[in-house]
Scaffold this active site. Structure first.
Site, PDB file in Angstrom:
ATOM      1  N   SER A  16      34.427  38.912  35.416  1.00  0.00           N
ATOM      2  CA  SER A  16      34.366  40.188  36.263  1.00  0.00           C
ATOM      3  C   SER A  16      34.142  41.336  35.545  1.00  0.00           C
ATOM      4  CB  SER A  16      35.582  40.362  37.146  1.00  0.00           C
ATOM      5  OG  SER A  16      35.481  41.534  37.876  1.00  0.00           O
TER       6      SER A  16
ATOM      7  N   TYR B 193      44.374  42.092  37.237  1.00  0.00           N
ATOM      8  CA  TYR B 193      42.845  41.331  37.430  1.00  0.00           C
ATOM      9  C   TYR B 193      42.223  41.886  36.248  1.00  0.00           C
ATOM     10  CZ  TYR B 193      38.693  39.652  39.598  1.00  0.00           C
ATOM     11  OH  TYR B 193      37.484  39.008  39.912  1.00  0.00           O
TER      12      TYR B 193
END
Length: 261
Positions: A141, A154
């Site tokens: 990501s 995350y």
């Protein structure tokens, strides 16, 4: 004929039940690849296999279970033949400020987003290295490269997955195995929609595209949220021989959102 030159190869894809993972499976099948599609939700990959036909084999898989991962890899290599490609897509996102982040949520992010990548990559890289060929692609990501409020667990887990993949790539480069990552930005998936307020999809899309000064978040210069197929195309490229001289690379596919910070 496969445009990417992948006809007849075999791939394992995790997190294949929906979103980016399902798009990766579809893109690989279009290139003539035989895919073992895995997901914690077995029903979703069974549905995908039913849609795409005999080139897809569905398997339920919990990537946090090392023994289960090894069993699926061994079974695949025995029944379908040597794996040429592995794509790590399985991931979770539970947004919360650090002060409100639970131990369980922190641990879950790393169990799936980082340790899951380790389990799969370790299992597939061993036989790939012995054969002297193979490609491993981890979907990370852009949050792993730029701070994001409420995304600490995350972002940290994805950053760890990127560095793990690069280190593995260094270790196996001399044995013909390439390891790369694709780092998407905002992509139109269920994970993305879960961050939005119900009934305000249009306004939520606008906030993502235009940016949010209050949360120190840049917008998307290209003016659109990615489609899962945009990420899948990048994965297919890195998995293919067209990227044969690329390894340990982190390819951002985010419309310029991070300004490549």
């Amino acid at each position: 004929m496969s445009a990417a030159g992948l006809q007849g190869r075999r791939a394992l894809v995790t997190g294949a039940g929906r979103g980016i993972g399902a798009a990766v499976v579809r893109a690989l099948v279009e290139e003539g690849v035989r895919v073992v599609a895995t997901d914690l939700d077995g029903a979703h990959v069974e549905e995908l296999a039913g849609e795409l036909g005999e080139r897809v084999t569905a398997r339920r898989l919990d990537v946090t279970d090392a023994a289960a991962v090894q069993a699926v890899v061994d079974e695949t290599e025995t029944e379908l033949g040597p794996l040429d490609i592995a794509v790590n897509v399985a991931g979770i996102l539970r947004d919360a400020p650090v002060a409100e982040l639970t131990d369980a949520d922190w641990a879950a992010h790393f169990a799936v987003n980082t340790t899951g990548v380790f389990h799969v990559s370790r299992a597939v890289s061993r036989p790939m290295a012995e054969r002297g060929r193979g490609s491993i692609v981890t979907v990370a990501s852009n949050a792993g490269g730029i701070p994001r409020a409420n995304f600490a667990a995350y972002a940290a887990s994805k950053a760890a997955a990127v560095m793990f993949t690069k280190c593995l790539g260094l270790e196996v480069a001399g044995r013909g195995v390439r390891c790369n990552t694709v780092s998407p930005g905002s992509t139109m998936t269920d994970m993305q929609r879960a961050l939005w307020t119900a009934g305000e999809e249009e306004a939520s899309v606008r906030r993502v595209v235009e940016g949010d000064l209050a949360s120190y978040r840049t917008g998307i210069p290209l003016g659109r949220i990615a489609d899962p197929s945009d990420i899948a195309d990048a994965v297919v490229f890195l998995a293919s021989d067209r990227a044969r001289h690329i390894t340990m690379h982190d390819l951002y596919v985010d419309g310029g959102a991070t300004l490549r910070a």
